[in-house]
Design a protein around this motif. Sequence first.
Motif, PDB file in Angstrom:
ATOM      1  N   ASP A 275      11.424 -15.441   2.861  1.00  0.00           N
ATOM      2  CA  ASP A 275       9.984 -16.147   2.590  1.00  0.00           C
ATOM      3  C   ASP A 275       9.105 -16.413   4.190  1.00  0.00           C
ATOM      4  OD1 ASP A 275       8.065 -17.786   1.305  1.00  0.00           O
ATOM      5  OD2 ASP A 275       8.958 -19.792   1.338  1.00  0.00           O
ATOM      6  N   GLY A 276       8.109 -16.809   4.002  1.00  0.00           N
ATOM      7  CA  GLY A 276       7.415 -17.449   5.032  1.00  0.00           C
ATOM      8  C   GLY A 276       6.415 -17.707   4.941  1.00  0.00           C
ATOM      9  N   GLU A 277       5.058 -16.935   5.977  1.00  0.00           N
ATOM     10  CA  GLU A 277       3.673 -17.599   6.248  1.00  0.00           C
ATOM     11  C   GLU A 277       3.472 -16.991   4.849  1.00  0.00           C
ATOM     12  OE1 GLU A 277       3.330 -17.970  10.337  1.00  0.00           O
ATOM     13  OE2 GLU A 277       1.822 -16.517   9.692  1.00  0.00           O
ATOM     14  N   THR A 278       1.349 -18.399   4.759  1.00  0.00           N
ATOM     15  CA  THR A 278       0.680 -17.510   3.348  1.00  0.00           C
ATOM     16  C   THR A 278      -0.201 -17.620   4.211  1.00  0.00           C
ATOM     17  OG1 THR A 278       2.035 -19.307   1.531  1.00  0.00           O
ATOM     18  CG2 THR A 278       0.277 -18.756   1.584  1.00  0.00           C
ATOM     19  N   PRO A 279      -0.739 -16.388   3.907  1.00  0.00           N
ATOM     20  CA  PRO A 279      -2.538 -16.158   4.442  1.00  0.00           C
ATOM     21  C   PRO A 279      -3.442 -17.666   4.087  1.00  0.00           C
ATOM     22  CG  PRO A 279      -2.030 -14.181   3.296  1.00  0.00           C
ATOM     23  CD  PRO A 279      -1.079 -15.019   2.915  1.00  0.00           C
ATOM     24  N   MET A 280      -3.926 -17.804   4.788  1.00  0.00           N
ATOM     25  CA  MET A 280      -5.096 -19.379   5.285  1.00  0.00           C
ATOM     26  C   MET A 280      -6.389 -18.679   4.743  1.00  0.00           C
ATOM     27  SD  MET A 280      -3.103 -21.307   6.754  1.00  0.00           S
ATOM     28  CE  MET A 280      -4.135 -22.193   6.885  1.00  0.00           C
TER      29      MET A 280
ATOM     30  N   PRO B 233       6.496 -13.735  10.095  1.00  0.00           N
ATOM     31  CA  PRO B 233       6.819 -13.078   9.076  1.00  0.00           C
ATOM     32  C   PRO B 233       5.705 -13.306   7.888  1.00  0.00           C
ATOM     33  CG  PRO B 233       8.919 -12.782  10.185  1.00  0.00           C
ATOM     34  CD  PRO B 233       7.605 -13.685  10.736  1.00  0.00           C
ATOM     35  N   VAL B 234       5.324 -12.730   7.458  1.00  0.00           N
ATOM     36  CA  VAL B 234       4.308 -13.054   5.989  1.00  0.00           C
ATOM     37  C   VAL B 234       4.861 -13.035   4.492  1.00  0.00           C
ATOM     38  CG1 VAL B 234       2.416 -12.744   4.507  1.00  0.00           C
ATOM     39  CG2 VAL B 234       2.264 -12.409   6.900  1.00  0.00           C
TER      40      VAL B 234
ATOM     41  N   HIS C  16      -1.688  -0.205   8.210  1.00  0.00           N
ATOM     42  CA  HIS C  16      -0.815   0.499   8.813  1.00  0.00           C
ATOM     43  C   HIS C  16      -0.321   1.887   8.838  1.00  0.00           C
ATOM     44  CE1 HIS C  16       1.838   0.882   5.072  1.00  0.00           C
ATOM     45  NE2 HIS C  16       1.273  -0.365   5.243  1.00  0.00           N
ATOM     46  N   GLY C  17       0.562   2.455   9.118  1.00  0.00           N
ATOM     47  CA  GLY C  17       1.005   4.136   9.072  1.00  0.00           C
ATOM     48  C   GLY C  17       2.809   4.151   7.937  1.00  0.00           C
ATOM     49  N   THR C  18       2.548   5.164   7.053  1.00  0.00           N
ATOM     50  CA  THR C  18       3.299   5.238   6.560  1.00  0.00           C
ATOM     51  C   THR C  18       4.149   6.651   6.741  1.00  0.00           C
ATOM     52  OG1 THR C  18       3.081   3.499   5.015  1.00  0.00           O
ATOM     53  CG2 THR C  18       5.065   5.107   4.634  1.00  0.00           C
ATOM     54  N   ASP C  19       5.455   6.989   7.320  1.00  0.00           N
ATOM     55  CA  ASP C  19       5.806   8.705   7.085  1.00  0.00           C
ATOM     56  C   ASP C  19       5.955   8.932   5.972  1.00  0.00           C
ATOM     57  OD1 ASP C  19       7.074  10.791   7.723  1.00  0.00           O
ATOM     58  OD2 ASP C  19       7.204   9.759  10.200  1.00  0.00           O
ATOM     59  N   PRO C  20       5.576  10.352   5.498  1.00  0.00           N
ATOM     60  CA  PRO C  20       5.755  10.704   4.095  1.00  0.00           C
ATOM     61  C   PRO C  20       7.281  11.304   3.959  1.00  0.00           C
ATOM     62  CG  PRO C  20       4.071  12.672   5.286  1.00  0.00           C
ATOM     63  CD  PRO C  20       4.325  10.795   5.846  1.00  0.00           C
ATOM     64  N   ARG C  21       7.861  12.167   5.309  1.00  0.00           N
ATOM     65  CA  ARG C  21       8.913  12.323   5.648  1.00  0.00           C
ATOM     66  C   ARG C  21      10.099  11.266   5.286  1.00  0.00           C
ATOM     67  NH1 ARG C  21       7.375  15.229  11.211  1.00  0.00           N
ATOM     68  NH2 ARG C  21       6.159  12.820  10.952  1.00  0.00           N
ATOM     69  N   THR C  22      10.120  10.529   5.927  1.00  0.00           N
ATOM     70  CA  THR C  22      10.891   9.069   5.874  1.00  0.00           C
ATOM     71  C   THR C  22      10.982   8.023   4.571  1.00  0.00           C
ATOM     72  OG1 THR C  22       9.788   7.743   7.286  1.00  0.00           O
ATOM     73  CG2 THR C  22      10.979   9.829   8.375  1.00  0.00           C
TER      74      THR C  22
ATOM     75  N   SER D  47       1.732  -4.530   4.799  1.00  0.00           N
ATOM     76  CA  SER D  47      -0.028  -4.361   3.476  1.00  0.00           C
ATOM     77  C   SER D  47       0.487  -6.176   4.154  1.00  0.00           C
ATOM     78  CB  SER D  47       0.451  -4.167   2.223  1.00  0.00           C
ATOM     79  OG  SER D  47       0.192  -3.019   2.444  1.00  0.00           O
ATOM     80  N   GLU D  48       1.292  -6.774   4.042  1.00  0.00           N
ATOM     81  CA  GLU D  48       1.325  -8.130   4.518  1.00  0.00           C
ATOM     82  C   GLU D  48       1.435  -8.515   6.027  1.00  0.00           C
ATOM     83  OE1 GLU D  48       5.595  -7.100   5.546  1.00  0.00           O
ATOM     84  OE2 GLU D  48       3.890  -6.001   4.039  1.00  0.00           O
ATOM     85  N   ALA D  49       1.450  -7.708   6.750  1.00  0.00           N
ATOM     86  CA  ALA D  49       0.711  -8.375   7.857  1.00  0.00           C
ATOM     87  C   ALA D  49      -0.332  -7.353   7.774  1.00  0.00           C
ATOM     88  CB  ALA D  49       1.987  -7.401   9.315  1.00  0.00           C
ATOM     89  N   GLY D  50      -0.601  -5.918   7.943  1.00  0.00           N
ATOM     90  CA  GLY D  50      -2.072  -5.609   8.162  1.00  0.00           C
ATOM     91  C   GLY D  50      -3.175  -6.239   7.353  1.00  0.00           C
ATOM     92  N   LEU D  51      -3.262  -5.819   5.878  1.00  0.00           N
ATOM     93  CA  LEU D  51      -4.613  -6.862   5.353  1.00  0.00           C
ATOM     94  C   LEU D  51      -4.896  -7.801   5.163  1.00  0.00           C
ATOM     95  CD1 LEU D  51      -2.983  -5.022   1.339  1.00  0.00           C
ATOM     96  CD2 LEU D  51      -5.094  -4.424   2.946  1.00  0.00           C
TER      97      LEU D  51
END
Length: 342
Positions: A177-182, A71-72, A293-299, A56-60
């Motif tokens: 730590d990483g980038e901050t959304p602008m 990396p965010v 993003h996707g999230t696999d409920p099996r893993t 979510s930190e990248a996709g949102l």
Amino acid sequence: MSQRLLVIPDGLAEPWSGRGLPTTLASTRPMALDAICRRGAVRRVATTPEGLHPGSEAGLPLLLGWTPSGPVSRGRVDAAAHGLREPPGAVVHRVDVRHDDGRPWPELAEVAFRLLEGSVGEEALHVQRLHGHRMLVFGHTEPVLPHRRDLAEWGAHEGVAGADDPDDVPRLQLWPDGETPMPVLDEKTVVVCAPRSTMAGVARLMGAETVHPRGATGRPGTDVAAKARAATALLRDGTPTVVVHVGSPDEAAHDHDPQAKRLELQKIDRDLLAPLAALALDLGATVAVCPDHGTDPRTGKHSGDPVPAVVWGPGIPRSGPDRMTEESVAGEPVVAGAWDVG
């Protein structure tokens, strides 16, 4: 320009290779979503920038209009979500306590918090306990985490169920730590989401207004209808862009609970998409539905594959398949944002 409504069902997509069990989108028949797809443009959206881990930190931020180049910082996003300000010059790290297989372990969070406070010493300015399994460390360097065995032993001493299981040794996950959304947004964009969520932090850092309906938790069982009512009021008041984020599909997948994820999709379809699609038709608004993003409920793991999505509204020609599933969009073009038709 017509009003816009973006619905983000967090982690709703899943990896698809043409083999194995059907995905949540393929095994569920969401009536409202299918109706939108039969009238709109169904395609794939690349929500994970190349070279970054899916999440979510990248996709949102990407869906809201800012594409990270690295990396965010989850720590800075969570600090914003909780209304915390880091000291000048500090770096911010989020730390999660998890089972050995990656599932959150909130019952161990208080033990982990006390151990983390004692282990970081002078290198940390402050350690902050958040909700659930999450903590923040404000410091000058990357924190040194307590040993897993120490966490297990202290947890067992405190009577935390399962902490003494030799096959499930708890672990601490460090988010760098990483980038901050602008701040590329303003009050013309309002985000409806759970309080203290990743979406809340991203929206505030990017300059959008946020609304947190009562009963919105981000977990399975969240009050999706309350989010629909909040979005309805905003659209009727003329808000140019309304974003509705629902975190429960992602959390159900992290819990390794496919049935709960399907139930959350059914609830999103019935209590959120159905009333908002009818309102959008009445107002002449444009609607987009796109997971971050996707999230696999099996893993319980995230996927960076392009996600199925749909956009529907005035002037948008009907295109693509009749359903929004991973299999149906496999041959569709990949576009760069939720509003792109392709």
